[in-house]
Structures are given as structure tokens and as C-alpha cells.
Design a protein around this motif. Structure first.
Motif, PDB file in Angstrom:
ATOM      1  N   ALA A   3     -16.489   1.813  36.472  1.00 29.50           N
ATOM      2  CA  ALA A   3     -15.176   2.455  36.295  1.00 29.50           C
ATOM      3  C   ALA A   3     -14.161   1.879  37.270  1.00 29.50           C
ATOM      4  CB  ALA A   3     -15.298   3.959  36.493  1.00 29.50           C
ATOM      5  N   ASP A   4     -14.621   1.587  38.483  1.00 32.27           N
ATOM      6  CA  ASP A   4     -13.763   1.055  39.532  1.00 32.27           C
ATOM      7  C   ASP A   4     -13.254  -0.351  39.192  1.00 32.27           C
ATOM      8  OD1 ASP A   4     -12.571   1.178  42.081  1.00 32.27           O
ATOM      9  OD2 ASP A   4     -14.261   0.169  43.026  1.00 32.27           O
ATOM     10  N   ASP A   5     -14.015  -1.050  38.370  1.00 29.38           N
ATOM     11  CA  ASP A   5     -13.712  -2.464  38.079  1.00 29.38           C
ATOM     12  C   ASP A   5     -12.870  -2.677  36.825  1.00 29.38           C
ATOM     13  OD1 ASP A   5     -15.074  -3.384  40.267  1.00 29.38           O
ATOM     14  OD2 ASP A   5     -16.941  -3.780  39.194  1.00 29.38           O
ATOM     15  N   LEU A   6     -12.571  -1.620  36.087  1.00 32.22           N
ATOM     16  CA  LEU A   6     -11.876  -1.808  34.813  1.00 32.22           C
ATOM     17  C   LEU A   6     -10.438  -2.278  35.027  1.00 32.22           C
ATOM     18  CD1 LEU A   6     -13.028   1.383  32.886  1.00 32.22           C
ATOM     19  CD2 LEU A   6     -13.809  -0.960  32.505  1.00 32.22           C
ATOM     20  N   GLU A   7      -9.952  -3.095  34.096  1.00 28.60           N
ATOM     21  CA  GLU A   7      -8.553  -3.507  34.158  1.00 28.60           C
ATOM     22  C   GLU A   7      -7.706  -2.636  33.231  1.00 28.60           C
ATOM     23  OE1 GLU A   7     -10.751  -5.694  32.555  1.00 28.60           O
ATOM     24  OE2 GLU A   7     -11.616  -6.483  34.405  1.00 28.60           O
ATOM     25  N   THR A   8      -8.305  -2.156  32.148  1.00 22.55           N
ATOM     26  CA  THR A   8      -7.518  -1.451  31.131  1.00 22.55           C
ATOM     27  C   THR A   8      -7.314   0.023  31.464  1.00 22.55           C
ATOM     28  OG1 THR A   8      -9.581  -1.169  29.928  1.00 22.55           O
ATOM     29  CG2 THR A   8      -8.117  -2.933  29.190  1.00 22.55           C
ATOM     30  N   VAL A   9      -8.157   0.560  32.328  1.00 24.64           N
ATOM     31  CA  VAL A   9      -8.021   1.957  32.728  1.00 24.64           C
ATOM     32  C   VAL A   9      -7.815   1.970  34.233  1.00 24.64           C
ATOM     33  CG1 VAL A   9      -9.163   4.202  32.824  1.00 24.64           C
ATOM     34  CG2 VAL A   9      -9.532   2.710  30.847  1.00 24.64           C
ATOM     35  N   THR A  10      -6.781   2.639  34.706  1.00 27.67           N
ATOM     36  CA  THR A  10      -6.489   2.598  36.134  1.00 27.67           C
ATOM     37  C   THR A  10      -7.387   3.560  36.910  1.00 27.67           C
ATOM     38  OG1 THR A  10      -4.863   4.377  36.109  1.00 27.67           O
ATOM     39  CG2 THR A  10      -4.061   2.169  35.604  1.00 27.67           C
TER      40      THR A  10
END
Lengths: 308, 308
Positions: free
Chosen positions: B203-210
């Protein structure tokens, strides 16, 4: 802005529907609440719990003269509800839902909605692992977020009214497009549930470790997952089927990251493991600071020696 | 059988060590408690908290004249502790530990233990996500299981004494061999922690969800995982490195099951999904019935409208 509707119709009276019923009554948000559900048994229970003013198994009947219709059913049932209510919706009525997926609900409902109603899909980010009309309680939405996913051309006044309704329940309201909602929820909600269901299934299937051992020693971590894995199977099956693409994308990333971690364990790369285990702590702190979880150890579960 | 030791030495004074200190004092299980830890800062804090009667940074010093020595350090530090204390252990002393892996701890400690002491490895299945001497509290072990993994030839009287100690803390005691312990814990504890760390990392690494979206909407499931993922990184890195084989086996099974679920989602096989989501509910019920978790919705987290 204070808001009071003449008539609110709740279609579906499970955890979310019944929690809405409690709060609408408590806060005086409607003069009259109509409860509709397909199951006669559930309807009877809703009546025993005094969740509304009128009760019916006919959604078409229920929405007549309603100013606000809230559909709280498993997302896979959205289209059939839309078809049932389309012919009897009052002109100017607001129709919304509380489903965990939004693009699919819009695709199922919007085509059936007559042009004289305002359809605005929504999703309150609140709940527990319990289900059914007995599971609801006042205040479920207090301090939680509600996401609305209005379409282009949505009437601003209707949208404002719906926002006010959620705000009256104590929620904070965000707006975003349905596709983005579905990606966000895939990571914060759908993937956690899937993973929880999956690990509980894996433990259940072991030959070398008995079920009784899994249960006895579950306080060491496992039990946390069993809460999500006790959620309503129909609701969550529908979520999986109706947010397929976003879930598959998040699952792929999760599995890729897990393979990296697995490899680090196999090769004894303590530094890589330590780096991950350290940065995840910061997220927990942020969630607690944002008021989205308790700071008490172990979620504040009571310990035997604590004063009750 | 009641039990009181003349002198108990606690090596390591984190969550488990300090909880032991609280209970030993409360229940009068020792005339004298010696606290030893490598860090002068932690030792000072332990003294401020009045966790023992004497304090030292020297384990060798601390174990002199102790009847019971309890080692509560990250499992990777077991061998160095064993080496330090070997020369000063009193004849007839019981040496035990609380580590989350057992075969590795035995391999690290047993070769250094003099023949005149009783070394019996153990593992109380209790804890929270907090760490350090401030995290301990009385009653942590109440109603929880403690697993002892005695070796062949272990003195029955020493074993009985150690059992009585844990029972005095309110624990129920099981015995099994170290290899089986490590398999059981791999599924009920190690895998859940790894999965929790992993999903929080994803979750920490996603680009599309802040990150801000992840935090805001975390009440929909994600926040449950962040608790385990806030656990002590050193302790959990060591667990991964020291129970490698059992963890890799459980990870392989978990991933296989996840691939099956993923395929069912891709191909819209609702029946397979529903079957899994249904049988996992039963496990939750069994855990609650066994008194290993609360029945309250949402782990009993307080809701805003509840009376405090």
C-alpha cells in the motif's frame, strides 16, 4: 445545512441499512422510514427491532413517494433492485447506495434510472464483521469517511443534499470518480479481506498443524485475520466479482512484494527484511494520529486484569 | 503446586520481560528479581519503572545465584546470551527463554549450557504490538497458552517447577517438540505478521493511490493489518531468519491458495469464492468460543457514541 426528508426508503436492512435506520430515527432525519427487503424473515426481524415505520418485501412499493432511497444490498443485486424500483420512483427523488464497489454499481443501476430522479452512488467507509439487521447500531458512521462518486451532470443541489445527509450522520464526505474509488478500496479494503480469508483457509487446510492448535494459539497474530474472514460471504463474493480488475492489479503487486520478502528470507537478507518492517510502523502511527484507529495496545482488547 | 523462587533473573526487559516483572512482583513468585539488559538506557528506564530489585548491564553478573533465569531477547541474540551466562550459572538453576522460534534457540543455547543447569526452552503465546519496558503490564499471560519444548532427558522436577511458574501467571502450559512448535507458530503467528508487513508495504508503494487515501479510508479493513505491522522490527527480522524453513513452507502454501483465489476472481467463479468465504467463518467462531478473542464487533474498538 440541516436536512430532513419526508420519507426515506431503505432497501436492504443488514448491518449498514439497520445502522442507517437507527441514526435516521435518532437524529430525526426523516418523518417516515420505509424498510424493504426481499426476505420475509429479515423483514420481520427489522419490524421487531422497530427499525422503520412501514415494512414491505416489495422494493417497487417501498420507493413510492420517497425523497431519498438508499440501496444497501450486496453489490451483485444492484441491477435487479434498479429494475424493480425504476417505475415507481418519485420525480426529484435522490437514489443512492452504499456498495463497496462503485463502477459496477453505476453500470448496473444508472441505465435503469428515469431521468426525473437523481442517482448518486456512494460508499460509507464503516462497518464491522457482523451482518444482518441485528448488527446495526447508532453512530456507526460517526467520524468515518463517506465517498460519493457523482457522474458528470449530477444536479449540484441533489449532491449537496446527499452530502448533508451523511454529514448529519457524523461522516466526512469525499468525492471522487468511481474508477479511482475502486482502486483505493481495492487496496484498503478488498485486498485485506481477501488476504484474511485466504490465510484462514490455508491454516484450515494444513495436515501437520491441527485446527485445535490454530485456535489455541491464535492470540499470537492469526486471530486478527479471522475477524475480517468472518465477514458476510455473499457481500464479499460480490465485491470480488464486481471489482475484478482493480483487485487483480493489487493482488499482483502484493504477490510480487511477497515474493521479494520470501526471497529475502530464503537468502537470509536481514537488512531487506528490517527495512520493510521499519517503514510499516510509520503508517500505523499516521492512522492512529488521523483518528482512524485506537492507540491502545491490541486494539484495546480487554485483558483479564483490567477493570471492566 | 505453589512456587516461589529466591532469585529470578530477567535477561531482556522489553514487552515480555517487563510483563514478567510486573507479574512476579504482583504474585510474589520471587524474593528478589534481577533485571539485566545490554542497553544502559533501557536499564535506567526499567529502574525508573521499579521492575526489579537489582539492575545490571552484565548478564554474567545477573545470573549469579539465580534459581530461574528467563531470557527475553530477540531470538538472534540467544547464542551470545548463552555464552555470557554459561560461566556464572548456579548449579541446579533453571534457564528458559520466551522466544518465538524454538529449534533455533535450542541450537544456539543448549551447547553452551553447563551440565549442572536445567535448560528448558519456552514460548508464552501472548503479547501486543508495543515494545520496550514501558509496554509490559500485569496479566499479559492470564488465560494464554505457554508452550514448553523440553529436550529428551530434561529433569522432570525442573520441568514441573517451570510449568508451575507459568501456571502461577495464569497461563495454561503445553509441551511439544521444538520442530512442531516452529511449524505451528509459522502459521498462527509468523505468517500473519509477514503478510501484514507485506500488505502495508504494498500500500505504501502505490503510485495510483496516495498514502493519505490509505490512511483516511483504513477503517475499511486495512487498519487491522497495521497493528501487526507495527511490531518490533528487530524481533520479527530475527524470527524470519530463525524459522526459515517452516515459514517458507507456509508461505508456499499461502501463495498457492492465493493463486487459486485469484484465478477464481479472474474467471468469475463465484461458487469457489463463496465456499472459502463461508468456511472461514467457522474458525472465527471457534476462536471466540475458546476464549482466545472477544466476541464484540470490531474487536470491541470503541465507537463514538458508546458510553466510555
Amino acid at each position: 445545512m440541516t436536512v430532513q426528508f419526508d420519507r426515506i426508503t431503505l432497501i436492504g436492512i443488514g448491518l449498514i441499512g439497520s445502522s442507517l435506520a437507527h441514526d435516521i430515527k435518532r437524529l430525526g432525519l426523516a418523518k417516515e422510514v420505509i424498510v424493504a427487503t426481499r426476505s420475509a424473515e429479515t423483514l420481520k426481524r427489522a419490524e421487531e427491532l422497530k427499525l422503520g415505520d412501514h415494512y414491505t418485501t416489495s422494493s417497487a412499493e417501498a420507493v413510492k413517494d420517497a425523497d431519498l432511497v438508499i440501496v444497501s444490498v450486496p453489490v451483485g443485486a444492484s441491477e435487479s433492485v434498479a429494475k424493480e424500483i425504476a417505475g415507481t420512483l418519485k420525480s426529484g427523488a435522490i437514489v443512492t447506495d452504499v456498495g463497496s464497489t462503485k463502477a459496477s454499481v453505476i453500470a448496473q443501476m444508472q441505465p435503469h434510472m428515469p431521468s426525473h430522479v437523481h442517482f448518486i452512488a456512494g460508499h460509507p467507509i464503516a462497518g464491522t464483521e457482523k451482518s444482518g439487521p441485528d448488527a446495526g447500531f447508532p453512530g456507526l458512521f460517526q467520524g468515518r469517511w463517506c465517498i460519493l462518486t457523482p457522474l458528470e451532470g449530477t444536479d449540484p443541489t441533489a449532491l449537496k443534499t446527499l452530502r448533508s445527509f451523511w454529514e448529519a450522520l457524523g461522516s466526512r464526505v469525499d468525492e471522487m470518480d468511481a474508477q479511482h474509488h475502486d482502486k483505493v478500496l481495492a487496496i484498503v479494503s478488498h485486498l485485506p479481506h481477501l488476504i484474511a480469508y485466504n490465510i484462514v483457509g490455508t491454516a484450515d487446510d494444513l495436515e501437520t498443524v491441527t485446527e485445535s492448535e490454530v485456535i489455541k494459539y491464535s492470540a499470537s497474530g492469526f486471530r486478527d485475520f479471522t475477524r475480517l474472514a468472518a465477514s458476510d460471504p455473499t457481500m464479499w463474493r460480490d465485491v470480488c466479482l464486481h471489482n475484478r480488475d482493480a483487485i487483480l492489479e493489487m493482488l499482483a503487486r502484493f504477490s510480487e512484494d511477497l515474493a521479494y520478502l520470501q526471497r529475502a528470507i530464503r537468502w537470509g537478507e536481514g537488512d531487506k527484511i528490517f527495512e520493510l518492517f521499519t517503514r510499516t510502523r510509520a503508517i500505523r502511527r499516521s492512522i492512529v494520529q488521523a483518528g482512524q484507529d485506537v492507540d491502545a495496545p491490541d486494539f484495546g482488547r480487554p485483558h483479564p486484569l483490567e477493570k471492566k
